[in-house]
Write an enzyme that holds these catalytic residues in place. Structure first.
Site, PDB file in Angstrom:
ATOM      1  N   GLY A 189       0.841  -1.209   0.000  1.00 39.79           N
ATOM      2  CA  GLY A 189       0.000   0.000   0.000  1.00 39.79           C
ATOM      3  C   GLY A 189       0.868   1.247   0.000  1.00 39.79           C
ATOM      4  O   GLY A 189       0.572   2.232   0.678  1.00 39.79           O
ATOM      5  N   ALA A 190       1.952   1.198  -0.794  1.00 40.38           N
ATOM      6  CA  ALA A 190       2.968   2.258  -0.719  1.00 40.38           C
ATOM      7  C   ALA A 190       2.614   3.502  -1.530  1.00 40.38           C
ATOM      8  O   ALA A 190       3.336   4.492  -1.465  1.00 40.38           O
ATOM      9  CB  ALA A 190       4.317   1.705  -1.184  1.00 40.38           C
ATOM     10  N   TYR A 245     -15.140  -4.007   9.459  1.00 37.81           N
ATOM     11  CA  TYR A 245     -13.818  -3.371   9.467  1.00 37.81           C
ATOM     12  C   TYR A 245     -13.132  -3.656  10.808  1.00 37.81           C
ATOM     13  O   TYR A 245     -11.954  -4.036  10.850  1.00 37.81           O
ATOM     14  CB  TYR A 245     -13.947  -1.855   9.239  1.00 37.81           C
ATOM     15  N   VAL A 284      -6.588   9.372  11.107  1.00 28.78           N
ATOM     16  CA  VAL A 284      -5.483   9.888  10.288  1.00 28.78           C
ATOM     17  C   VAL A 284      -6.090  10.442   9.004  1.00 28.78           C
ATOM     18  O   VAL A 284      -6.820   9.726   8.304  1.00 28.78           O
ATOM     19  CB  VAL A 284      -4.477   8.771   9.916  1.00 28.78           C
ATOM     20  N   THR A 288      -6.141  10.806   5.658  1.00 28.93           N
ATOM     21  CA  THR A 288      -5.579  10.275   4.406  1.00 28.93           C
ATOM     22  C   THR A 288      -6.768  10.018   3.476  1.00 28.93           C
ATOM     23  O   THR A 288      -7.873  10.490   3.745  1.00 28.93           O
ATOM     24  CB  THR A 288      -4.855   8.929   4.658  1.00 28.93           C
ATOM     25  N   GLU A 289      -6.543   9.203   2.448  1.00 33.88           N
ATOM     26  CA  GLU A 289      -7.670   8.840   1.567  1.00 33.88           C
ATOM     27  C   GLU A 289      -8.601   7.828   2.246  1.00 33.88           C
ATOM     28  O   GLU A 289      -9.596   7.407   1.663  1.00 33.88           O
ATOM     29  CB  GLU A 289      -7.141   8.215   0.267  1.00 33.88           C
ATOM     30  N   PHE A 290      -8.263   7.428   3.491  1.00 32.47           N
ATOM     31  CA  PHE A 290      -9.013   6.388   4.199  1.00 32.47           C
ATOM     32  C   PHE A 290     -10.532   6.636   4.161  1.00 32.47           C
ATOM     33  O   PHE A 290     -11.302   5.749   3.767  1.00 32.47           O
ATOM     34  CB  PHE A 290      -8.520   6.322   5.652  1.00 32.47           C
TER      35      PHE A 290
HETATM   36  C1  8X3 Z   1      -9.022   4.061  11.137  1.00 31.73           C
HETATM   37  C2  8X3 Z   1      -9.546   4.589  12.411  1.00 31.73           C
HETATM   38  O1  8X3 Z   1     -11.465   4.978  13.975  1.00 31.73           O
HETATM   39  O2  8X3 Z   1     -11.948   5.219  11.599  1.00 31.73           O
HETATM   40  O3  8X3 Z   1      -8.584   2.762  11.188  1.00 31.73           O
HETATM   41  O4  8X3 Z   1     -11.664   3.053  12.576  1.00 31.73           O
HETATM   42  S1  8X3 Z   1     -11.217   4.431  12.620  1.00 31.73           S
END
Ligand code: 8X3
Length: 250
Positions: free
Chosen positions: A9-10, A151, A184, A186-188
């Site tokens: 995932g770099a 998740y 964090v 990011t694109e998360f």
């Molecule tokens: C990311 C943090 O709190 O959205 O892994 O699950 S959270």
């Protein structure tokens, strides 16, 4: 010779920030990701600091993982540091509305992908009697929250795998570090909300979230401790966060 790190995932977020931090500190890089153009661009940028190679594959595809990692020839085959970073969240829904495709992706990338990559890197570390593994978990692996059950389950899996790896690998001189970030920026969240930037931006509104660089700092710290030190577990929040779902916003 300087150390070699393989980072999954770099091409974005924590993986990319870690690649940059490692390159600045002369750790040679095997950059792994699914997006060839981004991999090649990053390779170009970091090659001025250190030797870099790229592997373009999907961590969820076990044949591709095996082919790419076992195909690493000299001088890349002796991996010192494995950063299992690839993965992410897909959807934030009550279980009854959850999409099976999203569940599949989270289990495939976050759990199975991590196992596949580790499966083909660890034997070399065992043979050489040294190595460091950094597994990127999440606060979601330590605390389950509504709408995030799958998740959270996938990241609980990462936590269990980190503990199991440590039990089995310490006798081989391999140190295993589990890093569990909170929020964090990011694109998360953009990925979690399937491209809905407005929704994603709200996650990081009215406080200072962590940045990918903050986690890269911690990863670099963990790999850089003296040989007799093993950082087993690190949970990292922004100053405004107190648990997975509690964030103090201005
Ligand atoms: C990311 C943090 O709190 O959205 O892994 O699950 S959270």
């Amino acid at each position: 010779m300087t150390k070699i790190a393989l980072i999954t995932g770099a091409t974005s977020g924590i993986g990319k920030a870690t690649a940059i931090r490692f390159a600045q500190n002369k750790i040679r890089l095997i950059l792994c990701g699914r997006r060839k153009d981004r991999l090649e661009q990053l390779k170009k940028e970091l090659s001025e600091f250190v030797a870099v190679t790229t592997l373009c594959f999907d961590v969820g595809d076990q044949d591709a993982v095996k082919r790419n990692i076992q195909g690493l020839g000299s001088p890349w085959e002796n991996i010192d540091i494995l950063v299992n970073n690839a993965g992410g969240a897909h959807g934030l829904d009550l279980f009854e509305h959850g999409k099976i495709d999203d569940w599949e992706r989270m289990i495939d990338f976050n759990v199975k992908g991590l196992l596949y990559v580790s499966k083909f890197v660890i034997p070399g570390m065992i043979k050489r009697n040294k190595g460091q593994i950094i597994n990127i978990s999440s606060i979601a692996g330590k605390q389950t929250y509504a709408k995030g059950m799958v998740y959270c389950a996938s990241k609980s899996g990462v936590e269990a795998i980190s503990k199991g790896m440590r039990l089995e690998l310490v006798p081989h001189g391999i140190r295993v570090c589990n890093i569990a970030p909170g929020a964090v920026d990011t694109e998360f969240s953009t990925v979690r909300f399937k491209g809905d930037k407005v929704k994603a931006d709200k996650v990081y509104e009215n406080y200072s979230p962590l940045l990918a660089d903050d986690i890269a700092d911690s990863i670099y710290y963990c790999v850089n401790v003296p040989a007799h030190v093993q950082i087993a577990d690190m949970t990292i929040f922004p100053a405004a966060q107190s648990d997975a779902t509690t964030i103090h916003r201005n």
